[in-house]
Design a protein around this motif. Structure first.
Motif: not given
Length: 284
Positions: A111-139
């Protein structure tokens, strides 16, 4: 934080004690190939450039690691909640990396918001069917960058142009000479290559994994009992809470006599809120 949230966080902390960020860096650099990519807290569709290397160390918030045996590991910032994120992310990485999907494994990030924050939410959070949309291009960029470095390492070994090499299922091949090297064999040499800038991504028509009905990677451990859930976490000094909520909507707690409860061995605290009472105690 609820007891459920505490337990979930504890599971992640348990992983962080087993494999620290420093330990992961040492392990990846000592006997394999470690590519780190930074996921800044900005719009998810903005490109993420390959990371800078400072004093021999990376400063990432997610990693691709390839060891000498060719195993590829992603330290995953998102949580598997039954929606297939672990499998989907592995497919994205394997696609751009041209890895063998059977050789791709995932480990959850600490757990570390600064290092692992979701690019969309700015927090290390999973939800809103966002994982693929947020990390698609970076990955994808991370996978493609790693592939380019592996190709460069092979081309240097063979003294050929990188453009004359192809990749597939965890191997680099030079068709003209019939030579090939596995990613595991190239891992150490690739770690000294400079990450490319503006690395090209695959055309969707060339996708091998993405879009295919593949089996989920998290199913076996959930079936055989190896999967560890938040409720399974047991840490030193961990406390538990039992709640008694008002059964009537809008009702309030009238009076609480906790004198007898406090005498019970293991009871630490009685918490009284507007509409519920919680008993916090030790595990006996």
């Amino acid at each position: 934080m609820s007891i459920i949230e505490t337990a979930a966080a504890s599971t992640v902390k348990k992983f962080s004690r087993t494999v620290s960020r420093r330990g992961l860096l040492k392990g990846g650099l000592a006997g394999g190939f470690l590519v780190a990519f930074h996921l800044p807290l900005r719009a998810a569709n903005e490109p993420v450039q390959p990371p800078d290397v400072t004093d021999g160390k990376f400063a990432p918030n997610a990693f691709i690691r390839i060891d000498g045996a060719g195993h590829t590991t992603l330290v995953m910032p998102q949580v598997e909640m039954g929606q297939g994120v672990y499998t989907a992310v592995a497919m994205i990485l394997a696609e751009e990396l041209d890895a063998d999907l059977s050789q791709v494994a995932l480990q959850h990030a600490p757990p570390n918001d600064k290092l692992y924050g979701n690019p969309t939410f700015g927090l290390q959070v999973t939800g809103n069917s966002n994982s693929i949309r947020a990390f698609w291009k970076p990955l994808r960029i991370a996978g493609a960058s790693a592939r380019a470095m592996l190709v460069q390492a092979a081309a240097s070994e063979w003294k050929v142009e990188p453009a004359s090499c192809t990749t597939s299922k965890g191997q680099v091949t030079h068709s003209e000479s019939g030579r090939n090297l596995s990613y595991g064999e190239l891992a150490t040499a690739a770690s000294s290559e400079t990450p490319p800038k503006d690395v090209p991504l695959k055309d969707p028509k060339d996708f091998v994994y993405i879009g295919q009905p593949l089996k989920r990677l998290d199913t076996p451990d959930k079936v055989n009992g190896k999967a560890v859930y938040g409720i399974d976490a047991m840490l030193p000094g961990m406390k538990f809470a039992t709640l008694a909520a008002c059964p009537v909507f809008g009702g309030k707690v009238g009076k609480v006599d906790d004198s007898a409860a406090k005498k019970i061995p293991g009871v630490q605290q009685i918490v009284v809120l507007d509409d519920l009472v919680a008993v916090v105690g030790e595990y006996i």
